[in-house]
Write a protein that holds these residues in place. Structure first.
Motif, PDB file in Angstrom:
ATOM      1  N   ILE A 127      34.402  39.835  31.799  1.00 36.41           N
ATOM      2  CA  ILE A 127      35.217  40.531  32.791  1.00 36.41           C
ATOM      3  C   ILE A 127      36.705  40.396  32.448  1.00 36.41           C
ATOM      4  N   GLU A 128      37.128  39.178  32.122  1.00 30.61           N
ATOM      5  CA  GLU A 128      38.550  38.931  31.894  1.00 30.61           C
ATOM      6  C   GLU A 128      39.049  39.533  30.590  1.00 30.61           C
ATOM      7  N   PHE A 129      38.135  39.935  29.710  1.00 27.80           N
ATOM      8  CA  PHE A 129      38.512  40.703  28.524  1.00 27.80           C
ATOM      9  C   PHE A 129      39.207  41.991  28.948  1.00 27.80           C
ATOM     10  N   PHE A 130      38.769  42.557  30.069  1.00 30.67           N
ATOM     11  CA  PHE A 130      39.326  43.806  30.556  1.00 30.67           C
ATOM     12  C   PHE A 130      40.444  43.600  31.575  1.00 30.67           C
ATOM     13  N   ARG A 208      43.592  35.821  40.448  1.00 32.11           N
ATOM     14  CA  ARG A 208      43.579  36.639  41.658  1.00 32.11           C
ATOM     15  C   ARG A 208      43.018  35.821  42.822  1.00 32.11           C
ATOM     16  N   PRO A 209      43.832  35.497  43.810  1.00 31.12           N
ATOM     17  CA  PRO A 209      43.326  34.741  44.957  1.00 31.12           C
ATOM     18  C   PRO A 209      42.217  35.474  45.691  1.00 31.12           C
ATOM     19  N   VAL A 210      42.293  36.804  45.712  1.00 28.81           N
ATOM     20  CA  VAL A 210      41.249  37.634  46.327  1.00 28.81           C
ATOM     21  C   VAL A 210      40.623  38.482  45.221  1.00 28.81           C
ATOM     22  N   ILE A 211      39.316  38.347  45.032  1.00 25.10           N
ATOM     23  CA  ILE A 211      38.623  39.093  43.984  1.00 25.10           C
ATOM     24  C   ILE A 211      38.043  40.361  44.591  1.00 25.10           C
ATOM     25  N   ALA A 212      38.499  41.502  44.103  1.00 26.02           N
ATOM     26  CA  ALA A 212      38.068  42.792  44.642  1.00 26.02           C
ATOM     27  C   ALA A 212      36.582  43.019  44.376  1.00 26.02           C
ATOM     28  N   GLU A 213      35.977  43.846  45.222  1.00 25.77           N
ATOM     29  CA  GLU A 213      34.536  44.069  45.127  1.00 25.77           C
ATOM     30  C   GLU A 213      34.142  44.811  43.860  1.00 25.77           C
ATOM     31  N   ASN A 214      35.041  45.631  43.319  1.00 23.97           N
ATOM     32  CA  ASN A 214      34.679  46.298  42.062  1.00 23.97           C
ATOM     33  C   ASN A 214      34.544  45.282  40.926  1.00 23.97           C
ATOM     34  N   ILE A 215      35.351  44.198  40.972  1.00 25.07           N
ATOM     35  CA  ILE A 215      35.263  43.161  39.949  1.00 25.07           C
ATOM     36  C   ILE A 215      34.016  42.309  40.153  1.00 25.07           C
ATOM     37  N   PRO A 252      34.588  49.211  22.825  1.00 18.97           N
ATOM     38  CA  PRO A 252      35.513  48.669  21.828  1.00 18.97           C
ATOM     39  C   PRO A 252      35.750  47.186  22.039  1.00 18.97           C
ATOM     40  N   GLY A 253      35.507  46.396  21.009  1.00 15.95           N
ATOM     41  CA  GLY A 253      35.747  44.961  21.061  1.00 15.95           C
ATOM     42  C   GLY A 253      34.576  44.151  21.557  1.00 15.95           C
ATOM     43  N   LEU A 254      33.600  44.784  22.230  1.00 15.80           N
ATOM     44  CA  LEU A 254      32.471  44.039  22.767  1.00 15.80           C
ATOM     45  C   LEU A 254      31.119  44.636  22.361  1.00 15.80           C
ATOM     46  N   GLY A 255      31.130  45.734  21.623  1.00 16.69           N
ATOM     47  CA  GLY A 255      29.873  46.298  21.160  1.00 16.69           C
ATOM     48  C   GLY A 255      28.957  46.670  22.306  1.00 16.69           C
ATOM     49  N   TYR A 256      27.693  46.204  22.231  1.00 11.79           N
ATOM     50  CA  TYR A 256      26.699  46.538  23.241  1.00 11.79           C
ATOM     51  C   TYR A 256      26.515  45.419  24.273  1.00 11.79           C
ATOM     52  N   ALA A 257      27.477  44.486  24.362  1.00 12.99           N
ATOM     53  CA  ALA A 257      27.309  43.350  25.263  1.00 12.99           C
ATOM     54  C   ALA A 257      27.497  43.716  26.720  1.00 12.99           C
ATOM     55  N   ILE A 258      28.238  44.794  26.999  1.00 11.03           N
ATOM     56  CA  ILE A 258      28.626  45.111  28.363  1.00 11.03           C
ATOM     57  C   ILE A 258      28.112  46.496  28.746  1.00 11.03           C
ATOM     58  N   PRO A 259      27.402  46.630  29.858  1.00 18.79           N
ATOM     59  CA  PRO A 259      26.954  47.955  30.315  1.00 18.79           C
ATOM     60  C   PRO A 259      28.139  48.844  30.686  1.00 18.79           C
ATOM     61  N   ASN A 260      28.019  50.114  30.384  1.00 14.82           N
ATOM     62  CA  ASN A 260      29.103  51.051  30.681  1.00 14.82           C
ATOM     63  C   ASN A 260      29.412  51.127  32.172  1.00 14.82           C
ATOM     64  N   ARG A 261      28.391  50.989  33.017  1.00  7.33           N
ATOM     65  CA  ARG A 261      28.655  51.098  34.456  1.00  7.33           C
ATOM     66  C   ARG A 261      29.562  49.968  34.936  1.00  7.33           C
ATOM     67  N   ALA A 262      29.469  48.791  34.300  1.00  4.67           N
ATOM     68  CA  ALA A 262      30.377  47.694  34.644  1.00  4.67           C
ATOM     69  C   ALA A 262      31.790  48.025  34.204  1.00  4.67           C
ATOM     70  N   VAL A 263      31.934  48.612  33.019  1.00  5.64           N
ATOM     71  CA  VAL A 263      33.252  48.993  32.523  1.00  5.64           C
ATOM     72  C   VAL A 263      33.891  50.023  33.445  1.00  5.64           C
ATOM     73  N   GLN A 264      33.099  50.966  33.935  1.00  3.08           N
ATOM     74  CA  GLN A 264      33.628  51.982  34.839  1.00  3.08           C
ATOM     75  C   GLN A 264      34.124  51.356  36.142  1.00  3.08           C
ATOM     76  N   LEU A 265      33.419  50.351  36.638  1.00  2.00           N
ATOM     77  CA  LEU A 265      33.879  49.657  37.838  1.00  2.00           C
ATOM     78  C   LEU A 265      35.207  48.952  37.593  1.00  2.00           C
ATOM     79  N   ASN A 267      37.607  49.921  35.590  1.00  2.00           N
ATOM     80  CA  ASN A 267      38.684  50.832  35.183  1.00  2.00           C
ATOM     81  C   ASN A 267      39.976  50.642  35.958  1.00  2.00           C
ATOM     82  N   PRO A 268      39.943  50.516  37.299  1.00  2.41           N
ATOM     83  CA  PRO A 268      41.213  50.389  38.031  1.00  2.41           C
ATOM     84  C   PRO A 268      41.960  49.100  37.714  1.00  2.41           C
TER      85      PRO A 268
END
Length: 276
Positions: A127-130, A208-215, A252-265, A267-268
């Motif tokens: 997660i923190e990679f992004f 982040r003291p408050v972790i957003a739900e998308n994260i 990019p940088g993580l290959g197939y380790a991370i599902p695209n739907r997680a990356v889309q979440l 994005n912000p």
């Protein structure tokens, strides 16, 4: 799997003769080398009726990688292993309870807790990679400054600069109350104007003291994905797999380790190299 700081670990080893037969040794010593280079030699026990089998109980006192070295004489035999100890405040976005609930694991069955914690911590790293730091922690960095009026901290979002230390004798010192910090970018300037001059050692709180739900939602998806790759009956995140969590394109940088739907979440909140 890594241990919690302060936990007692049972170290085990076997003594074998040149013919690979279990044999009681004349002497048995185990040496634990701690991350700071110090050593400990916990008492060794050879239980009755357990020929050639030895153990020692060691209470962990430092986080990090430890080396464990067993030395036997009569016969001469050695064995080396390692163990890892988590810091007192592990960097996990999800609690162990939340992680187990999302994986549909029993909260009363602790047999897989170490593995869940391992992949939970790996999820935070992904997660923190992004996003940059999510879990609040203290960061210390050295910076060379002097030709521009600003200094850029490397691990935003930044909550507060807590200390500034000159690294060169006679160098300028700065009161943290006289600094202006842009938390999102990590840019530090003098409130009164002028140039920061170094080299300087900067200590600050990031995260982040408050972790957003998308994260936290992305963390759950990644954890589920990584957990499935460890189950032999599941296809996990292999390219072309039919699993709902499979990746259709490499990240990019993580290959197939991370599902695209997680990356889309994420994005912000993307601040890292994942979308370069």
């Amino acid at each position: 799997m890594p241990l919690d700081l302060g936990a007692t670990v049972r170290l085990t080893a076997e003594c074998r003769d040149p013919g690979d037969v279990l044999t009681d040794a004349a002497t048995a010593v185990v040496t634990v080398t701690l991350p700071d280079g110090a050593t400990a030699t916990p008492a060794v026990t050879n239980p009755p009726a357990q020929t050639g089998k030895y153990h020692a109980d060691y209470v962990t006192t430092q986080p990090g990688r430890h080396t464990v070295r067993w030395t036997f004489t009569g016969p001469v035999h050695t064995y080396t292993d390692v163990l890892d100890v988590r810091p007192e405040q592990p960097l996990a976005i999800l609690s162990l309870k939340d992680a187990k609930q999302h994986l549909n694991l029993s909260l009363t069955d602790t047999s897989q807790d170490s593995e869940v914690m391992f992949w939970n911590n790996a999820t935070t790293t992904a997660i923190e990679f992004f996003t940059g730091p999510v879990v609040v922690r203290t960061v210390t960095e050295d910076h060379s400054v002097g030709t521009v009026g600003a200094l850029v901290l490397r691990r935003p979002p930044v909550l507060a600069v807590t200390a500034v230390e000159p690294l060169r004798g006679g160098g300028p010192s700065y009161d943290v109350n006289g600094l202006t910090v842009d938390g999102a970018t990590g840019i530090v300037t003098l409130t009164a104007g002028g140039l920061l001059r170094g080299p300087l050692r900067m200590t600050y709180r990031a995260g982040r003291p408050v972790i957003a739900e998308n994260i936290s939602g992305a963390a759950r998806i990644i954890l589920q994905h990584l957990w499935r790759t460890q189950r032999p009956t599941r296809s996990g995140g292999l390219p072309g797999a039919s699993d709902d969590y499979s990746v259709t394109e490499p990240i990019p940088g993580l290959g197939y380790a991370i599902p695209n739907r997680a990356v889309q979440l994420l994005n912000p909140d993307d601040q890292g190299p994942g979308f370069a």
